[in-house]
Motif scaffolding. Sequence first.
Motif, mmCIF file in Angstrom:
data_model
loop_
_atom_site.group_PDB
_atom_site.id
_atom_site.type_symbol
_atom_site.label_atom_id
_atom_site.label_comp_id
_atom_site.label_asym_id
_atom_site.label_seq_id
_atom_site.Cartn_x
_atom_site.Cartn_y
_atom_site.Cartn_z
ATOM 1 N N LEU A 3 16.331 -70.165 -26.562
ATOM 2 C CA LEU A 3 14.970 -69.711 -26.839
ATOM 3 C C LEU A 3 14.835 -68.197 -26.886
ATOM 4 O O LEU A 3 13.928 -67.673 -27.554
ATOM 5 C CB LEU A 3 14.006 -70.272 -25.778
ATOM 6 N N ILE A 4 15.732 -67.492 -26.171
ATOM 7 C CA ILE A 4 15.589 -66.029 -26.092
ATOM 8 C C ILE A 4 16.781 -65.318 -26.717
ATOM 9 O O ILE A 4 16.634 -64.592 -27.706
ATOM 10 C CB ILE A 4 15.404 -65.586 -24.628
ATOM 11 N N GLU A 5 17.980 -65.513 -26.163
ATOM 12 C CA GLU A 5 19.145 -64.745 -26.620
ATOM 13 C C GLU A 5 19.388 -64.882 -28.121
ATOM 14 O O GLU A 5 19.552 -63.883 -28.833
ATOM 15 C CB GLU A 5 20.394 -65.189 -25.863
ATOM 16 N N ARG A 6 19.411 -66.105 -28.618
ATOM 17 C CA ARG A 6 19.740 -66.307 -30.038
ATOM 18 C C ARG A 6 18.685 -65.724 -30.960
ATOM 19 O O ARG A 6 18.990 -65.306 -32.075
ATOM 20 C CB ARG A 6 19.907 -67.806 -30.329
ATOM 21 N N ASN A 7 17.434 -65.689 -30.484
ATOM 22 C CA ASN A 7 16.353 -65.189 -31.330
ATOM 23 C C ASN A 7 16.214 -63.674 -31.290
ATOM 24 O O ASN A 7 15.727 -63.070 -32.246
ATOM 25 C CB ASN A 7 15.023 -65.830 -30.917
ATOM 26 N N THR A 8 16.599 -63.060 -30.168
ATOM 27 C CA THR A 8 16.374 -61.617 -30.039
ATOM 28 C C THR A 8 17.574 -60.775 -30.441
ATOM 29 O O THR A 8 17.403 -59.655 -30.911
ATOM 30 C CB THR A 8 15.980 -61.257 -28.598
ATOM 31 N N LYS A 9 18.787 -61.309 -30.264
ATOM 32 C CA LYS A 9 19.949 -60.451 -30.537
ATOM 33 C C LYS A 9 20.126 -60.171 -32.022
ATOM 34 O O LYS A 9 20.817 -59.225 -32.395
ATOM 35 C CB LYS A 9 21.216 -61.055 -29.941
ATOM 36 N N GLY A 10 19.468 -60.963 -32.874
ATOM 37 C CA GLY A 10 19.553 -60.703 -34.308
ATOM 38 C C GLY A 10 18.273 -60.137 -34.897
ATOM 39 O O GLY A 10 18.161 -59.984 -36.111
ATOM 40 N N ALA A 11 17.304 -59.831 -34.035
ATOM 41 C CA ALA A 11 16.017 -59.311 -34.522
ATOM 42 C C ALA A 11 16.209 -57.950 -35.192
ATOM 43 O O ALA A 11 16.926 -57.099 -34.690
ATOM 44 C CB ALA A 11 15.033 -59.194 -33.369
ATOM 45 N N LYS A 12 15.558 -57.769 -36.353
ATOM 46 C CA LYS A 12 15.672 -56.503 -37.074
ATOM 47 C C LYS A 12 14.604 -55.543 -36.564
ATOM 48 O O LYS A 12 13.445 -55.627 -36.954
ATOM 49 C CB LYS A 12 15.533 -56.751 -38.574
ATOM 50 N N LEU A 13 15.028 -54.645 -35.688
ATOM 51 C CA LEU A 13 14.108 -53.693 -35.071
ATOM 52 C C LEU A 13 14.707 -52.297 -35.125
ATOM 53 O O LEU A 13 15.923 -52.135 -35.029
ATOM 54 C CB LEU A 13 13.852 -54.079 -33.602
ATOM 55 N N SER A 14 13.838 -51.324 -35.255
ATOM 56 C CA SER A 14 14.287 -49.946 -35.117
ATOM 57 C C SER A 14 14.484 -49.646 -33.643
ATOM 58 O O SER A 14 14.050 -50.413 -32.768
ATOM 59 C CB SER A 14 13.252 -48.988 -35.705
ATOM 60 N N MET A 60 21.879 -47.580 -33.659
ATOM 61 C CA MET A 60 22.067 -49.013 -33.851
ATOM 62 C C MET A 60 22.878 -49.632 -32.719
ATOM 63 O O MET A 60 22.670 -50.800 -32.361
ATOM 64 C CB MET A 60 22.753 -49.274 -35.189
ATOM 65 N N PHE A 61 23.798 -48.849 -32.143
ATOM 66 C CA PHE A 61 24.546 -49.352 -30.995
ATOM 67 C C PHE A 61 23.586 -49.706 -29.868
ATOM 68 O O PHE A 61 23.687 -50.795 -29.281
ATOM 69 C CB PHE A 61 25.549 -48.303 -30.513
ATOM 70 N N TYR A 62 22.637 -48.827 -29.565
ATOM 71 C CA TYR A 62 21.705 -49.083 -28.473
ATOM 72 C C TYR A 62 20.684 -50.166 -28.835
ATOM 73 O O TYR A 62 20.235 -50.918 -27.968
ATOM 74 C CB TYR A 62 21.020 -47.787 -28.038
ATOM 75 N N VAL A 63 20.337 -50.251 -30.106
ATOM 76 C CA VAL A 63 19.464 -51.350 -30.528
ATOM 77 C C VAL A 63 20.136 -52.686 -30.248
ATOM 78 O O VAL A 63 19.517 -53.621 -29.712
ATOM 79 C CB VAL A 63 19.108 -51.227 -32.023
ATOM 80 N N ARG A 64 21.422 -52.777 -30.614
ATOM 81 C CA ARG A 64 22.153 -54.031 -30.363
ATOM 82 C C ARG A 64 22.245 -54.342 -28.877
ATOM 83 O O ARG A 64 22.112 -55.489 -28.456
ATOM 84 C CB ARG A 64 23.554 -53.948 -30.975
ATOM 85 N N ARG A 65 22.490 -53.313 -28.054
ATOM 86 C CA ARG A 65 22.583 -53.523 -26.613
ATOM 87 C C ARG A 65 21.233 -53.967 -26.048
ATOM 88 O O ARG A 65 21.163 -54.853 -25.188
ATOM 89 C CB ARG A 65 23.041 -52.234 -25.915
ATOM 90 N N ILE A 66 20.164 -53.333 -26.499
ATOM 91 C CA ILE A 66 18.825 -53.696 -26.021
ATOM 92 C C ILE A 66 18.502 -55.141 -26.375
ATOM 93 O O ILE A 66 18.041 -55.916 -25.533
ATOM 94 C CB ILE A 66 17.768 -52.736 -26.608
ATOM 95 N N ILE A 109 10.316 -49.904 -27.162
ATOM 96 C CA ILE A 109 8.954 -50.187 -26.684
ATOM 97 C C ILE A 109 8.799 -51.660 -26.309
ATOM 98 O O ILE A 109 8.310 -51.988 -25.221
ATOM 99 C CB ILE A 109 7.919 -49.786 -27.755
ATOM 100 N N CYS A 110 9.213 -52.544 -27.219
ATOM 101 C CA CYS A 110 8.952 -53.975 -27.019
ATOM 102 C C CYS A 110 9.864 -54.632 -25.988
ATOM 103 O O CYS A 110 9.432 -55.527 -25.248
ATOM 104 C CB CYS A 110 9.085 -54.717 -28.350
ATOM 105 N N MET A 111 11.118 -54.198 -25.954
ATOM 106 C CA MET A 111 12.085 -54.887 -25.103
ATOM 107 C C MET A 111 12.449 -54.117 -23.841
ATOM 108 O O MET A 111 13.141 -54.657 -22.980
ATOM 109 C CB MET A 111 13.358 -55.198 -25.899
ATOM 110 N N PHE A 112 12.011 -52.863 -23.738
ATOM 111 C CA PHE A 112 12.268 -52.108 -22.516
ATOM 112 C C PHE A 112 10.980 -51.590 -21.879
ATOM 113 O O PHE A 112 10.667 -51.930 -20.737
ATOM 114 C CB PHE A 112 13.209 -50.931 -22.761
ATOM 115 N N LEU A 113 10.233 -50.799 -22.607
ATOM 116 C CA LEU A 113 9.102 -50.090 -22.010
ATOM 117 C C LEU A 113 8.015 -51.045 -21.527
ATOM 118 O O LEU A 113 7.542 -50.937 -20.383
ATOM 119 C CB LEU A 113 8.527 -49.095 -23.022
ATOM 120 N N ILE A 114 7.609 -51.979 -22.367
ATOM 121 C CA ILE A 114 6.528 -52.900 -21.978
ATOM 122 C C ILE A 114 6.953 -53.797 -20.811
ATOM 123 O O ILE A 114 6.227 -53.916 -19.818
ATOM 124 C CB ILE A 114 6.065 -53.733 -23.192
ATOM 125 N N PRO A 115 8.141 -54.449 -20.870
ATOM 126 C CA PRO A 115 8.556 -55.263 -19.710
ATOM 127 C C PRO A 115 8.738 -54.435 -18.438
ATOM 128 O O PRO A 115 8.393 -54.894 -17.348
ATOM 129 C CB PRO A 115 9.885 -55.870 -20.158
#
Length: 637
Positions: free
Chosen positions: A351-362, A69-75, A368-374
Amino acid sequence: MSAPIASKYRADIDGLRTIAVMSVFLFHANSSWMPGGYIGVDIFFVISGFLITRIIAREIENGDFSLKMFYVRRIRRILPVFYTVVLASIFVGAWVLLPEDLHSLLDSARYAVFFAANVYFAQDKGYFDISADEKPLLHLWSLSIEEQYYFVWPLLLMLLYALASRWNEKLRALKENLIIGFTALFVIAGFVYTQYMLITRPGDANTYFLLQFRFGELMIGSLTALLAVWKSRLGMRMLAYAGAILVFLGLWTLDRDSVFPGVNALYPCVGAAFIIYSGQAGGGGGSTAIHRWLGLKPMSLVGLLSYSIYLWHWPILAFMRYVYGSYSLPWQWILYAFVFTFALAFLSYYLIERNTKGAKLSLGKAFICMFLIPAALVYVVAEKLEASRPVTPKSLELANYGTDVCHGVDSGQCVRGDRNLSPTVLVTGDSHAAMFNSFIDVVGKHEGWAAVVRTGSSCSPVFGFNETLLPVSAQQPCADLKEFVEESYGDYQAVIFASYWAYQLGLIEKGADPLYLTRLEQTLRSMAERAPVYVLSDVPRLPVHPFRQEHFSRIGLLVDRQLSALHMQANEVIRKIVEKIPNVYWIDLSAALSGFDYMSIYSGKPVYFDDNHLNVYGSSSLGELFIRNQPPLLTNR
């Protein structure tokens, strides 16, 4: 240790972020505005160390820390805006940059996606190098350091807690002191090692860019998070004001020439740590005027935008400087840079920071979505752009002032002009005489004479010229050239003298011969007793590289730039000397030079190969324009 671990929003820390990001922004806009503004990055390091350690320590104490979860939050917090800026910089670079500069940008982007931009730039030149001001992703070195810290410190802190957990609850104080003690050792070791490397390896870019030389700074923030709150209200206030003084001293006593980081980094790091520590609840925290000011709504708002501001401001300034061709931008450009930066930061935050930093993701989905694909997108785009914009060698006539010239040597094609005739003219000077080889070919053939052209790097061979002021590699060639000119000038019917006048007069660089002007006058008088001497005016120093100007013209990026007046100032000084000496004539090339577009393009091709030397094409083109628009060169004027 449990007292400072409590989680509570600190508006004053966002205010401190504002101080950090605006210091950096002002320094990057113009370093004279805030000479030590670059220490804003070090303040960010302390803030990051404090917040990350506070979060991890609190969760470990509560038994619910998860590395995943620490790395999820950082990502979620870091990568979406990061990739937005990287991709935007690549697309702007594909339009604005020359192929070789675009390829460098793409290389830095590849390193950046793997959190290694600092490693890439450590291999290159220093942070304060002039060309560094035009590298759009240079600022990502600091983000790479923080990301590397996120991989190292959580594991170390978990290890410290695991070791300390062997102590039973009755020895809790000893357990806490053990963790604090090891953290303090990391701080001390980091600064001692960095200072040692700065002393033993001065000027090494590694000591500015790499994690091991900044780890102590981040650990100051970590140590601040682990210390128990001091209960003395007066003591906390004294720390707050001491911290503000230290930060102020760092901003206004340090500059580009300061030895940094090392001991000098203690100003911003200890100062920021004092402000953060003294702002904690339980010890009178937040009660000082400093904390109240930092916590004001405008300060905290800019602090919330600080990550996006930091990411956007540097590419905007770097591209502006690349186009304008100078570190010093007009005030209107700097104003636009501030407007664009804040507009993009506002959009990317909301448009980006506020919407992504609270996204519920594993962790898997976030990876995959925020590192590998970009990251894959960056690589694909980079490969496509490199294939479509290959770096092609410039033709010889555009890349230099001739490969067969007698410059620093007495071999090569020394005879120029009408080579069917015996040379009756001597042409000499430094590299600004060497660039006239093709000019002499054109004018000499037209007027019916030949010349021996002998020149030397940075060497204007006036009698008694002090060549020891030149680089070592140029000293002996200059001595040889001086000897040749002094012994043989009387064998010719005319002498043509040209030099980089602004350089020789000390207007461009320090270290010029202080007696140059006196020695030039004496030399011209001696030569004029034997034969007429013709002194050529110098060409302008360009505000932007000619290959860039050609590219900008082709893509329709037309910019009005302030042309340096140094060449005119130097020409005027030399002209006044020339016109008071009998049998010495001033040859003003300005009429011929006016035939060049933007002073650097002729018939769609660049006439310089750098910002102050004509290339073969430019030199011969100037010759054509000269014979078309001006009187013959070798006449008694």
